[in-house]
Design a protein around this motif. Structure first.
Motif: not given
Ligand code: SF4
Length: 437
Positions: A289-291, A319-322, A364-366, A417-419
């Motif tokens: 799950a993303t948060l 968090f993935n987004m704030s 890091l996550y991506n 392919v890229s982040a």
């Protein structure tokens, strides 16, 4: 919520013979559904209405306003707009237009809750969905939490839950029409049903019934909800989310601050221990799950040390987004009476620190997603030329090169392919029909 409300406004006006236009120059009737959470949005309303009122010198134009309006603004809007009304009275809008000049009154501070008197009537209005694949469904209106920085309980009234049968019927209809994502809306979705204890099902039960429907209908669908309040976020909600594929694995859980003293002054009714428990449970039961979260920086009296606790919370919860905002007092909210004592530049500095913290984790996550193939829902053209833009189930942004507009509104598999910090880039693999579970 405003987007969802606007879909009902459009329906009512269509019924009354009006035709929708995106072009305000050619409109004979213009309305705004306002949000009072930020002053910037209100400032925009004033600049728009002054412009429209000038247009009235050369054309026939009727203006209306509704939504979350604070008492002080309401007084001013009465003078500037032809019609002001509460959303619960939407069904009467055509009548107000034909007798225009008549405004409905907002009975603030009368001790009764005038906001939700006709809310069931409002929910019964059929929305004109503005997308063919994404829909928003209000499940509840109002708020009982009274956070000290927020004016919503004074603009939307107390919590009222929509009948679950109507919610489930609307979802079934949307699924039969081929909708791919549905978002359940409310100021505090997870206190759903608590205002009608014994008469109505609870939020986990509602999710469970939606999950069962998803299993039965065997259509690919992502159902989201926003926003839950940490106070009412139970392990049961997370267990049910894990159990049903149709319940999308993305959680928006506003923390607002990482410091218990600030949370107390915000009257948030949760502390960091409670929040930590929820996040740890999510990570354990639904690791994929993303948060997402909401944070306010520079709340009145927030010390450097208290802010540092928020920064640490960000580091801890990854968090993935704030959605981070600098505090600004809202007239009508309790904290409006307190000194807004953190200088603007200091708020900006704190906002910047949190944005960098978010960026650090996101990279890091991506990056660990590069090489993986992810399922996405294509939502439209991307800003980058000849690219389409999509969202993963966890609401991460993915863009990929394609000029095939037929993919919009479809689930497809994309190889990453890229982040970068806030988006992913991929290659389109193969188009798939809505896959059955
Ligand atoms: S929970 Fe707090 S922030 Fe959310 S709508 Fe209610 S009062 Fe406002």
């Amino acid at each position: 919520m405003n987007l969802s409300d606007s879909e009902r406004v459009i329906s009512v006006l269509n019924e009354a013979g009006y035709i929708y236009t995106d072009n305000e120059d050619e409109a004979g009737l213009i309305g705004i559904l306002v949000c009072s959470v930020r002053q910037k949005a209100i400032d925009k309303v004033y600049s728009r209405i002054h412009k429209w009122n000038k247009w009235k010198n050369s054309k026939n134009l009727i203006t209306f306003i509704s939504g979350c309006i604070l008492p002080d603004d309401h007084e001013k809007f009465l003078k500037l707009f032809d019609i002001t009304f509460q959303m619960k009275d939407l069904s009467k809008l055509p009548e107000m237009i034909s007798n225009y000049g008549i405004t409905t009154s907002v009975h603030l501070k009368t001790g009764i809750d005038p906001y939700n008197e006709n809310i069931e009537q409002f929910w019964e209005l059929k929305p004109s969905y503005q997308s063919e694949f994404e829909a928003f469904i209000p499940i509840q209106n109002g708020c009982d939490k009274f956070c000290s920085f927020c004016a919503v309980p004074y603009t939307r009234g107390r919590e009222v839950s929509r009948p679950s049968k109507d919610i489930l019927d609307e979802i079934a209809l949307l699924v039969s029409q081929g909708f791919k994502t549905i978002t359940l809306l409310g100021q505090n979705v997870n206190s759903y049903g608590l205002d009608k204890k014994g008469e109505e099902i609870t939020f986990p039960e509602l999710l469970g019934q939606i999950g069962e429907m998803g299993n039965r209908l065997k259509k690919e669908l992502w159902v989201y909800f926003t926003s839950p309040h940490p106070r009412d976020m139970t392990d049961e909600v997370i267990d049910i989310m894990a159990q049903y594929p149709v319940l999308a694995k993305q959680i928006h859980l506003p923390v607002q601050s990482g410091d218990d003293n600030v949370l107390t002054r915000m009257n948030r009714k949760h502390n960091m221990e409670k929040y930590r428990h929820i996040v740890q449970y999510i990570r354990k039961i639904i690791p994929q799950a993303t948060l997402f979260t909401d944070i306010i920086v520079g709340f009145t009296g927030e010390t450097e040390e208290q802010f540092e606790n928020t920064r640490r919370a960000m580091e801890e919860f990854k968090f993935n987004m704030s959605y981070t905002a600098m505090y600004s007092p809202r007239p009508g909210a309790t904290s409006h009476r307190w000194d807004d004592d953190i200088p603007h530049d200091e708020k900006k500095r704190r906002l910047h620190i949190l944005t960098e913290e978010l960026r650090k984790h996101n990279i890091l996550y991506n990056k660990q997603m590069v090489g993986k193939t992810v399922r996405v829902l294509v939502r439209g053209a991307d800003r980058k030329e000849d690219f389409l833009s999509a969202l993963t189930e966890g609401k991460l942004i993915v863009r990929f090169p394609s000029e095939n507009k037929n993919l919009i509104g479809q689930f497809v598999d994309i190889k990453i392919v890229s982040a970068s910090d806030f988006s992913l880039e991929g290659e389109f693999g193969k188009e798939t029909e809505s896959v059955k579970f």
